[in-house]
Design an enzyme around this catalytic site. Sequence first.
Site, mmCIF file in Angstrom:
data_model
loop_
_atom_site.group_PDB
_atom_site.id
_atom_site.type_symbol
_atom_site.label_atom_id
_atom_site.label_comp_id
_atom_site.label_asym_id
_atom_site.label_seq_id
_atom_site.Cartn_x
_atom_site.Cartn_y
_atom_site.Cartn_z
ATOM 1 N N LYS A 1 62.747 59.782 0.848
ATOM 2 C CA LYS A 1 62.933 61.426 1.555
ATOM 3 C C LYS A 1 64.155 61.415 2.493
ATOM 4 O O LYS A 1 64.388 60.581 2.587
ATOM 5 C CB LYS A 1 61.709 61.105 2.444
ATOM 6 C CG LYS A 1 60.090 61.517 2.366
ATOM 7 C CD LYS A 1 59.473 61.463 2.900
ATOM 8 C CE LYS A 1 57.910 61.683 2.786
ATOM 9 N NZ LYS A 1 56.439 61.118 3.099
ATOM 10 N N ASP B 1 66.192 51.700 -8.852
ATOM 11 C CA ASP B 1 65.603 52.347 -9.399
ATOM 12 C C ASP B 1 65.253 54.146 -9.790
ATOM 13 O O ASP B 1 64.243 54.897 -10.690
ATOM 14 C CB ASP B 1 64.094 51.681 -10.288
ATOM 15 C CG ASP B 1 62.417 51.600 -8.908
ATOM 16 O OD1 ASP B 1 63.551 51.461 -8.222
ATOM 17 O OD2 ASP B 1 61.573 52.084 -9.096
ATOM 18 N N ASP C 1 66.373 40.213 9.520
ATOM 19 C CA ASP C 1 67.633 41.504 9.398
ATOM 20 C C ASP C 1 68.877 40.869 9.249
ATOM 21 O O ASP C 1 69.501 40.896 9.325
ATOM 22 C CB ASP C 1 67.265 42.224 10.350
ATOM 23 C CG ASP C 1 68.077 43.886 9.873
ATOM 24 O OD1 ASP C 1 68.990 43.982 9.265
ATOM 25 O OD2 ASP C 1 68.361 44.626 10.960
ATOM 26 N N GLU D 1 70.539 36.793 -1.069
ATOM 27 C CA GLU D 1 69.730 36.920 -1.292
ATOM 28 C C GLU D 1 69.338 38.651 -0.511
ATOM 29 O O GLU D 1 68.805 37.747 0.840
ATOM 30 C CB GLU D 1 68.328 36.951 -2.669
ATOM 31 C CG GLU D 1 67.714 37.884 -2.432
ATOM 32 C CD GLU D 1 66.271 37.747 -3.606
ATOM 33 O OE1 GLU D 1 65.962 36.972 -3.900
ATOM 34 O OE2 GLU D 1 65.823 39.002 -4.735
ATOM 35 N N ASP E 1 64.556 48.945 -0.281
ATOM 36 C CA ASP E 1 63.323 50.453 0.394
ATOM 37 C C ASP E 1 64.209 51.568 -0.483
ATOM 38 O O ASP E 1 65.728 51.817 0.045
ATOM 39 C CB ASP E 1 62.958 49.455 0.443
ATOM 40 C CG ASP E 1 61.850 48.828 1.136
ATOM 41 O OD1 ASP E 1 61.054 48.467 0.754
ATOM 42 O OD2 ASP E 1 62.369 47.887 2.204
ATOM 43 N N THR F 1 60.784 42.522 -12.406
ATOM 44 C CA THR F 1 59.551 42.041 -11.209
ATOM 45 C C THR F 1 58.620 43.784 -10.882
ATOM 46 O O THR F 1 59.058 44.600 -11.856
ATOM 47 C CB THR F 1 60.480 42.336 -9.124
ATOM 48 O OG1 THR F 1 60.824 43.917 -9.514
ATOM 49 C CG2 THR F 1 60.825 40.782 -9.521
ATOM 50 N N ARG F 2 57.799 43.561 -10.107
ATOM 51 C CA ARG F 2 57.079 44.650 -10.034
ATOM 52 C C ARG F 2 56.624 46.298 -9.816
ATOM 53 O O ARG F 2 56.773 47.462 -9.751
ATOM 54 C CB ARG F 2 55.187 44.157 -9.372
ATOM 55 C CG ARG F 2 55.644 44.344 -7.830
ATOM 56 C CD ARG F 2 54.938 44.127 -7.013
ATOM 57 N NE ARG F 2 54.897 43.965 -5.763
ATOM 58 C CZ ARG F 2 54.523 44.710 -4.734
ATOM 59 N NH1 ARG F 2 54.277 45.866 -4.656
ATOM 60 N NH2 ARG F 2 55.055 44.688 -3.385
ATOM 61 N N GLU G 1 60.538 46.759 -10.728
ATOM 62 C CA GLU G 1 61.414 47.494 -12.280
ATOM 63 C C GLU G 1 59.903 48.031 -12.884
ATOM 64 O O GLU G 1 60.022 49.342 -13.273
ATOM 65 C CB GLU G 1 62.241 46.054 -12.521
ATOM 66 C CG GLU G 1 62.489 46.670 -14.033
ATOM 67 C CD GLU G 1 63.687 46.092 -14.481
ATOM 68 O OE1 GLU G 1 63.681 44.586 -14.474
ATOM 69 O OE2 GLU G 1 63.998 46.131 -15.790
HETATM 70 C C1 LIG Z 1 61.410 47.105 -2.272
HETATM 71 S S1 LIG Z 1 61.131 45.570 -1.965
HETATM 72 C C2 LIG Z 1 62.569 44.648 -3.269
HETATM 73 C C3 LIG Z 1 61.723 43.110 -2.925
HETATM 74 C C4 LIG Z 1 62.610 42.012 -3.834
HETATM 75 N N1 LIG Z 1 63.927 42.481 -4.062
HETATM 76 C C5 LIG Z 1 62.434 42.767 -5.769
HETATM 77 O O1 LIG Z 1 62.999 43.154 -6.584
HETATM 78 O O2 LIG Z 1 61.779 42.545 -6.253
HETATM 79 C C6 LIG Z 1 62.652 45.182 -0.374
HETATM 80 C C7 LIG Z 1 62.633 44.585 0.330
HETATM 81 O O3 LIG Z 1 63.373 44.295 1.268
HETATM 82 C C8 LIG Z 1 63.240 43.761 2.704
HETATM 83 N N2 LIG Z 1 63.892 43.960 4.092
HETATM 84 C C9 LIG Z 1 64.501 45.736 3.340
HETATM 85 N N3 LIG Z 1 64.982 45.510 4.690
HETATM 86 C C10 LIG Z 1 65.492 44.636 5.308
HETATM 87 C C11 LIG Z 1 67.009 43.835 5.890
HETATM 88 N N4 LIG Z 1 67.406 45.017 6.709
HETATM 89 N N5 LIG Z 1 67.307 42.520 5.745
HETATM 90 C C12 LIG Z 1 66.458 41.860 5.215
HETATM 91 N N6 LIG Z 1 65.090 41.834 4.323
HETATM 92 C C13 LIG Z 1 64.683 43.799 3.940
HETATM 93 C C14 LIG Z 1 61.920 44.464 2.145
HETATM 94 O O4 LIG Z 1 60.988 44.209 3.686
HETATM 95 C C15 LIG Z 1 61.030 44.283 0.970
HETATM 96 O O5 LIG Z 1 60.662 43.063 0.874
#
Ligand SMILES: C[S@@+](CC[C@H](N)C(=O)[O-])C[C@H]1O[C@@H](n2cnc3c(N)ncnc32)[C@H](O)[C@@H]1O
Length: 256
Positions: A171, A203, A144, A88, A167, A235-236, A238
């Site tokens: 923008k 979304d 990362d 994941e 994420d 999840t929150r 969605e």
């Molecule tokens: C919008 S959240 C969604 C979290 C989860 N997948 C969910 O649906 O509830 C996106 C997550 O991706 C993580 N993230 C962003 N870029 C990443 C990267 N290059 N490597 C690991 N995690 C990353 C962020 O820290 C964040 O917790």
Amino acid sequence: MTGSPTPPPGHFALRHPVIGPRPLARTRSFTRRGGRMPRTHQAAWDRWADRVVLEVPRPAGEGSTVVDPAYRLDPEEVFGRRAPLVVEVGSGSGDALVAGALQEPGRDFLAFEVWRPGIGHALAKMETATGGAALPNLRVVEADAAVSLRTMLEPGTVREVWTFFPDPWPKARHHKRRIVTPEFAATVADLLTPDGTWRLATDWDDYAVAMREVVGAEPRLRLVSTDRAPLRPVTRFERRGTEAGRTITDLAYALR
Ligand SMILES: C[S@@+](CC[C@H](N)C(=O)[O-])C[C@H]1O[C@@H](n2cnc3c(N)ncnc32)[C@H](O)[C@@H]1O
């Protein structure tokens, strides 16, 4: 587990067309939101991180999100067995990760997340779900994913990759920060087993369109489904999207 600081001769990172022998910079898909963890999540971190959050070598130091490109993780060693592996990317606070590991004990789940409070929350969810134990098929790497996955796992070894609600960087000037890029699509294509699947969800309509363009341009991948991913819980992210009137898009890709 530690990796050798000097890549062994012939290590594939050295021959990698993108990486070569240069040190890796992190991607821009995240800003590191520090923040303190709520006490219960910190307590879960303190109890479980040693067992669940993998120690990986980081040439740029402890706080870095970039894993030594010479380091290879051996899932069989980590999980103590050979089982289909789900990776994941960006597990957030761990809803899909914990639900998946609970519902599919025959598969191993390896999450990449850079946001430590999210990992703490995931550990708290794991503990609640099990009544106070670690899930043997769940591990987290605090790193990362876009960079680490280019080198950390053996190509052709991952049954599923999940990228749920990455994420959105809505923008236009931030679109370049989105994690789904041609390079990332190539990384995922490298990792999948012949019967593997990459599942994505968003979304944001324009991100869904961009995903289809970018992943569709990776010659080794083809779109196989737009149905909701079987193990993806609400999840929150969605919920928030739906409440704001946005449509949820699921995409699943397989190797050609
Ligand atoms: C919008 S959240 C969604 C979290 C989860 N997948 C969910 O649906 O509830 C996106 C997550 O991706 C993580 N993230 C962003 N870029 C990443 C990267 N290059 N490597 C690991 N995690 C990353 C962020 O820290 C964040 O917790």
